[in-house]
Design a protein around this motif. Structure first.
Motif, PDB file in Angstrom:
ATOM      1  N   ASN A  31      28.420 -47.932 -11.717  1.00 53.76           N
ATOM      2  CA  ASN A  31      29.367 -47.460 -10.679  1.00 53.76           C
ATOM      3  C   ASN A  31      28.844 -47.701  -9.270  1.00 53.76           C
ATOM      4  O   ASN A  31      29.582 -48.172  -8.394  1.00 53.76           O
ATOM      5  CB  ASN A  31      29.689 -45.977 -10.897  1.00 53.76           C
ATOM      6  N   ALA A  71      30.004 -50.963  -6.744  1.00 54.11           N
ATOM      7  CA  ALA A  71      30.405 -50.606  -5.370  1.00 54.11           C
ATOM      8  C   ALA A  71      29.557 -51.380  -4.363  1.00 54.11           C
ATOM      9  O   ALA A  71      30.055 -51.832  -3.325  1.00 54.11           O
ATOM     10  CB  ALA A  71      30.271 -49.101  -5.156  1.00 54.11           C
ATOM     11  N   VAL A  78      30.850 -43.989  -4.807  1.00 56.50           N
ATOM     12  CA  VAL A  78      31.217 -44.757  -6.011  1.00 56.50           C
ATOM     13  C   VAL A  78      32.723 -44.882  -6.183  1.00 56.50           C
ATOM     14  O   VAL A  78      33.185 -45.691  -6.989  1.00 56.50           O
ATOM     15  CB  VAL A  78      30.609 -44.153  -7.301  1.00 56.50           C
ATOM     16  N   SER A  79      33.490 -44.088  -5.446  1.00 52.55           N
ATOM     17  CA  SER A  79      34.947 -44.188  -5.652  1.00 52.55           C
ATOM     18  C   SER A  79      35.684 -44.645  -4.401  1.00 52.55           C
ATOM     19  O   SER A  79      36.906 -44.705  -4.402  1.00 52.55           O
ATOM     20  CB  SER A  79      35.523 -42.861  -6.149  1.00 52.55           C
ATOM     21  N   TYR A 127      34.606 -42.336 -10.215  1.00 57.55           N
ATOM     22  CA  TYR A 127      35.042 -43.642 -10.719  1.00 57.55           C
ATOM     23  C   TYR A 127      36.053 -43.514 -11.854  1.00 57.55           C
ATOM     24  O   TYR A 127      35.901 -42.694 -12.746  1.00 57.55           O
ATOM     25  CB  TYR A 127      33.816 -44.428 -11.223  1.00 57.55           C
TER      26      TYR A 127
END
Ligand code: ARG
Length: 457
Positions: free
Chosen positions: A107, A111, A226-227, A314
């Protein structure tokens, strides 16, 4: 990679829907660079031994050398570029390869890789747009005095100079470049070390990996890091806006190259012929730039909609972030290059432009302005008198300045001999010398400033 928990392997459809290697192999250079930065940090922090770090680093170089020569192998079972590289590394250096993934997750890995890729794409867009600006400035300088009709509603409005018209696109591209640069400055933080979502218990040094990869600093929240795909969205939205500008310029070329206009001869190198009509020379490159803008806008929309429903952190939906970005980057760089070629090599038919400006009653406003200035007539009344003069000229099929003084005075006796000076298109553009106006002296001033901005002299 996760067989321990599973009794059965994935079905064929699971393998196929899950595999991102067919497209994310484009990230291989970034993936290797991030892994090298990560393992150097693991070694420096004593999380893996110096010797293991060295072995892994050398192994990564070997994998990179193979990719360089043979390309990245596409094995769906290995899912993505991260697992493909790790698995090849294990084949080359043995079980020590397994230490690379300490204090890391795919993750934060993806990224990081993707940020690096998008950062390059932003730099490439900026460089391409700079070349386009140089072409615009060069042609604008050549045609600072060339008169053409300026349009509103695509109806002849007032005369402008071709240099002024081209410099309008210089300003748009200038804003596009600043959008890419702003986005780059905002996104230049390293997610590496955020691990799966919560950070890691290992004593890592995130500053060290950030610095090694050219980031300004590490990100401050692991869940966000990570998101977050804002960097990709910023890129796509800047690309979309830029593509709209390119499309508008392309549309001008399509119109100008048409026979009734005849304002431009397109370069042969950026045109195509017809298989049936021998006389044809079609502005396909311009039409495709116009078409590509639709696809690029679609890419921006696609990722916005992908992201809108995702809770932290994620989710696999985010694997779908890459195809629209890759597609948009490819289409944008083609579009920029095509427009640069068109601007640099098109032949502007300034005789036709001048003629169109003269015949289009483009100086009607100047007649009205003269009546206001010299005969002290209220503008609304002057507008009406001028309308009658245009109607008469149109009925006779002549330009405004071809009407005799008698004819003009029959419409309104206050019209005087001096009006003819105001009616020429040359006088009209020369008069519009306010800052940012179309007068040749203003255009030359802006061109000179732009050349300075681009360090062209
Ligand atoms: N191929 C994945 C992507 O591009 C990598 C991250 C996978 N992470 C996970 N937890 N399944 O998004």
């Amino acid at each position: 990679m996760w067989g321990g928990r599973f009794a059965e392997g994935p079905s064929a459809i699971m393998r196929e829907i899950n595999a991102s290697i067919p497209f994310d192999k484009a990230l291989w250079r970034q993936d290797i660079a991030a892994s090298k930065a990560h393992v150097a940090m693991l070694g420096a922090c004593g999380i893996v031994s110096a010797e293991d770090a060295k072995t892994i680093d050398a192994g990564l170089d070997k994998v990179a050398a193979e990719y360089e020569v043979d390309g990245v192998p596409e094995d769906w079972d290995l899912e993505d570029i991260h697992m493909t590289t790790e698995s090849r590394l294990a084949e080359l250096i043995g079980p020590v390869a397994g230490r690379l993934h300490t204090a890391r997750s795919r993750n934060d890995q993806v990224a990081t890789d993707f940020r690096l890729w998008v950062r390059d794409a932003m730099d490439q867009a900026d460089a391409g747009l700079e070349a386009l600006q140089k072409a615009l400035v060069t042609r604008a300088g050549e045609h600072a005095d060339a008169i053409m009709p300026g349009f509103t509603h695509l109806q002849t409005a007032q005369p402008v100079t071709l240099g002024h018209h081209l410099m309008a696109y210089y300003e748009m591209i200038r804003r596009d470049r600043s959008r890419f640069r702003d986005a780059r400055a905002r996104m230049n933080e390293s997610p590496l070390g955020s691990a799966a979502l919560a950070g890691t218990g290992f004593p890592i040094d995130r500053e060290m990996t950030a610095q090694a990869l050219g980031f300004d600093r590490p990100t401050d929240n692991s869940l966000d890091a990570v998101s977050d795909r804002d960097f990709a969205l910023d890129y796509l939205q800047a690309a979309a806006q830029c593509s709209v500008h390119l499309s508008r310029l392309a549309e001008e070329f399509v119109i100008w190259a048409s026979q009734p206009f005849g304002f431009v001869r397109m370069p042969d190198t950026l045109s195509t012929g017809s298989s049936i009509m021998p006389q044809k020379k079609n502005p396909d490159a311009a039409e495709l730039v116009r078409g590509h803008a639709g696809r690029i806008v679609g890419c921006a929309t696609a990722l916005l909609v992908t992201m809108k429903g995702l809770p932290l952190a994620y989710s696999k939906d985010m694997q779908d972030d890459k195809p629209p970005v890759f597609e948009a980057a490819n289409l944008l760089s083609l579009s920029i290059a095509a427009m640069t070629g068109m601007v640099a090599d098109a032949t502007f038919r300034t005789d036709r432009m001048l003629q169109a400006a003269q015949l289009g009653y483009a100086t009607a406003t100047d007649l009205a302005d003269w009546l206001v200035r010299e005969a002290n007539i209220p503008f609304r009344e002057a507008h009406h008198i001028t309308g009658a003069a245009v109607k008469l000229a149109e009925n006779k099929g002549v330009a405004l300045e071809a009407l005799s003084l008698d004819e003009l005075q029959a419409i309104d006796p206050r019209v005087g001999e001096g009006v003819y000076k105001a009616l020429s298109v040359e006088a009209s553009v020369a008069a519009r010398a306010s800052h940012g106006g179309t007068a040749p002296e203003q255009v030359r001033k802006r061109v000179a400033a732009a050349r300075g901005e681009l360090e062209m002299d």
